[in-house]
Design a protein around this motif. Structure first.
Motif, PDB file in Angstrom:
ATOM      1  N   LEU A  19     -14.317   8.777   2.392  1.00 45.56           N
ATOM      2  CA  LEU A  19     -15.641   8.188   2.621  1.00 45.56           C
ATOM      3  C   LEU A  19     -16.670   8.756   1.647  1.00 45.56           C
ATOM      4  O   LEU A  19     -17.539   8.041   1.149  1.00 45.56           O
ATOM      5  CB  LEU A  19     -16.091   8.447   4.064  1.00 45.56           C
ATOM      6  CG  LEU A  19     -15.312   7.721   5.164  1.00 45.56           C
ATOM      7  CD1 LEU A  19     -15.784   8.168   6.537  1.00 45.56           C
ATOM      8  CD2 LEU A  19     -15.478   6.201   5.016  1.00 45.56           C
ATOM      9  N   GLY A  20     -16.548  10.060   1.350  1.00 41.57           N
ATOM     10  CA  GLY A  20     -17.486  10.703   0.437  1.00 41.57           C
ATOM     11  C   GLY A  20     -17.446  10.125  -0.959  1.00 41.57           C
ATOM     12  O   GLY A  20     -18.460  10.113  -1.663  1.00 41.57           O
ATOM     13  N   ILE A  26     -25.337   8.538  -5.299  1.00 44.03           N
ATOM     14  CA  ILE A  26     -26.630   8.978  -4.786  1.00 44.03           C
ATOM     15  C   ILE A  26     -27.449   9.545  -5.948  1.00 44.03           C
ATOM     16  O   ILE A  26     -26.910  10.275  -6.784  1.00 44.03           O
ATOM     17  CB  ILE A  26     -26.443  10.055  -3.701  1.00 44.03           C
ATOM     18  CG1 ILE A  26     -25.677   9.464  -2.515  1.00 44.03           C
ATOM     19  CG2 ILE A  26     -27.778  10.615  -3.231  1.00 44.03           C
ATOM     20  CD1 ILE A  26     -25.308  10.490  -1.465  1.00 44.03           C
ATOM     21  N   PRO A  27     -28.752   9.244  -6.031  1.00 46.81           N
ATOM     22  CA  PRO A  27     -29.592   9.782  -7.118  1.00 46.81           C
ATOM     23  C   PRO A  27     -29.497  11.300  -7.206  1.00 46.81           C
ATOM     24  O   PRO A  27     -29.363  11.992  -6.193  1.00 46.81           O
ATOM     25  CB  PRO A  27     -31.003   9.333  -6.704  1.00 46.81           C
ATOM     26  CG  PRO A  27     -30.775   8.088  -5.907  1.00 46.81           C
ATOM     27  CD  PRO A  27     -29.487   8.330  -5.160  1.00 46.81           C
ATOM     28  N   MET A 142     -17.917  17.817   6.785  1.00 45.77           N
ATOM     29  CA  MET A 142     -18.182  18.679   5.634  1.00 45.77           C
ATOM     30  C   MET A 142     -17.514  18.120   4.378  1.00 45.77           C
ATOM     31  O   MET A 142     -18.097  18.158   3.282  1.00 45.77           O
ATOM     32  CB  MET A 142     -17.685  20.096   5.911  1.00 45.77           C
ATOM     33  CG  MET A 142     -17.973  21.085   4.782  1.00 45.77           C
ATOM     34  SD  MET A 142     -19.721  21.365   4.488  1.00 45.77           S
ATOM     35  CE  MET A 142     -20.083  22.493   5.843  1.00 45.77           C
ATOM     36  N   ALA A 143     -16.292  17.588   4.520  1.00 42.22           N
ATOM     37  CA  ALA A 143     -15.579  17.005   3.384  1.00 42.22           C
ATOM     38  C   ALA A 143     -16.349  15.820   2.814  1.00 42.22           C
ATOM     39  O   ALA A 143     -16.434  15.653   1.589  1.00 42.22           O
ATOM     40  CB  ALA A 143     -14.174  16.569   3.801  1.00 42.22           C
ATOM     41  N   THR A 148     -19.383  14.056  -2.082  1.00 45.68           N
ATOM     42  CA  THR A 148     -20.458  13.343  -2.775  1.00 45.68           C
ATOM     43  C   THR A 148     -20.893  14.074  -4.042  1.00 45.68           C
ATOM     44  O   THR A 148     -21.418  13.451  -4.962  1.00 45.68           O
ATOM     45  CB  THR A 148     -21.688  13.154  -1.866  1.00 45.68           C
ATOM     46  OG1 THR A 148     -22.220  14.430  -1.499  1.00 45.68           O
ATOM     47  CG2 THR A 148     -21.326  12.373  -0.620  1.00 45.68           C
ATOM     48  N   THR A 149     -20.673  15.376  -4.091  1.00 51.79           N
ATOM     49  CA  THR A 149     -21.054  16.153  -5.271  1.00 51.79           C
ATOM     50  C   THR A 149     -19.848  16.667  -6.046  1.00 51.79           C
ATOM     51  O   THR A 149     -19.771  16.538  -7.264  1.00 51.79           O
ATOM     52  CB  THR A 149     -21.958  17.340  -4.869  1.00 51.79           C
ATOM     53  OG1 THR A 149     -23.185  16.839  -4.376  1.00 51.79           O
ATOM     54  CG2 THR A 149     -22.221  18.244  -6.061  1.00 51.79           C
ATOM     55  N   PHE A 150     -18.860  17.259  -5.346  1.00 54.44           N
ATOM     56  CA  PHE A 150     -17.726  17.871  -6.025  1.00 54.44           C
ATOM     57  C   PHE A 150     -16.649  16.867  -6.405  1.00 54.44           C
ATOM     58  O   PHE A 150     -15.795  17.145  -7.240  1.00 54.44           O
ATOM     59  CB  PHE A 150     -17.111  18.957  -5.141  1.00 54.44           C
ATOM     60  CG  PHE A 150     -17.937  20.204  -5.063  1.00 54.44           C
ATOM     61  CD1 PHE A 150     -17.957  21.115  -6.100  1.00 54.44           C
ATOM     62  CD2 PHE A 150     -18.710  20.478  -3.945  1.00 54.44           C
ATOM     63  CE1 PHE A 150     -18.717  22.274  -6.040  1.00 54.44           C
ATOM     64  CE2 PHE A 150     -19.478  21.627  -3.866  1.00 54.44           C
ATOM     65  CZ  PHE A 150     -19.479  22.528  -4.917  1.00 54.44           C
TER      66      PHE A 150
END
Length: 234
Positions: A19-20, A26-27, A142-143, A148-150
């Motif tokens: 899902l992430g 995301i900006p 948390m995942a 979304t970033t990693f």
């Protein structure tokens, strides 16, 4: 089934990571602020775990010995090469973070801690999977946020989660006949404290306060068991 809780935990991590991946657009300013929030939360989690220690000398010696082993083996470099190899097999945009960073960060957060150990022991000894299922729900959320970033590296953490917790669960079916309950409880406390310090290091790196080579400190998770045993002898 001793592995039921572990399997559910792994599936929830995969669902959260998948899902992430859909929210990676995301900006940057939102992602930066979110990562600051995650970094602060990770620091708090690590601090709470680290403060559980009852034998600071065991924690210190575990970190020192683990650091020496990690540097000798060049674990950080090995993890980076592994991450680059995995990344080359998948077309996944990572941004400023490597696959290995996502893998190591998520693995430590999901694997190290009292819930992972106690939940696996409960599953193996008593067939009670409530702790691991609860942990799985938390790990899944948390995942999602971490991915979304990693990026894709977070999904790879499902391997150490399943292997680590699954091994403990299977051994737990016999562990009561191997180790005294008091020793086992004490070891869990010190292992949690060492893991907490490593998680704090993750938080500091995420906040860009430091650049700690966390991969080279990973052996301390293993050496703590030997050092705790030796400490108990004296």
């Amino acid at each position: 089934m001793a592995l039921y809780g572990t399997i559910v935990n792994g599936i929830l991590v995969l669902i959260g990571s998948t899902l992430g991946l859909f929210f990676t657009k995301i900006p940057e300013r939102y992602k930066e602020t979110v990562m600051h929030g995650i970094g602060l939360a990770v620091l708090l989690i690590g601090l709470q775990m680290a403060l559980s220690t009852e034998m600071i000398i065991v924690v210190l010696l575990s970190l020192l010995s683990g650091a020496v082993i990690g540097e000798l083996l060049h674990l950080e470099e090995g993890l980076n090469r592994f991450g680059e190899w995995i990344g080359s097999k998948f077309i996944v945009r990572q941004g400023e973070f490597s696959v290995s960073q996502g893998f190591v960060t998520a693995s430590l957060i999901f694997v190290v801690g009292a819930m992972a150990i106690i939940g696996a022991l409960d599953g193996g000894i008593r067939g009670d999977h409530e702790v691991l299922i609860t942990k799985g729900i938390l790990d899944g959320f948390m995942a999602l946020v971490l991915t979304t970033t990693f990026g894709f590296g977070v999904a790879l953490s499902v391997v150490p989660v399943v292997v680590y917790q699954g091994t403990i669960a299977l051994l737990a079916t016999q562990i009561e006949s191997w180790l005294p309950e008091a020793f086992l409880n004490g070891l869990i406390v010190e292992l949690t404290a060492v893991g907490g310090l490593l998680i704090m290091a993750i938080g500091l790196n995420v906040l860009k306060i430091t650049q700690i080579r966390i991969g080279n400190l990973l052996p301390s998770i293993v050496t703590v068991a030997f050092i705790y045993y030796i400490y108990q002898l004296f």
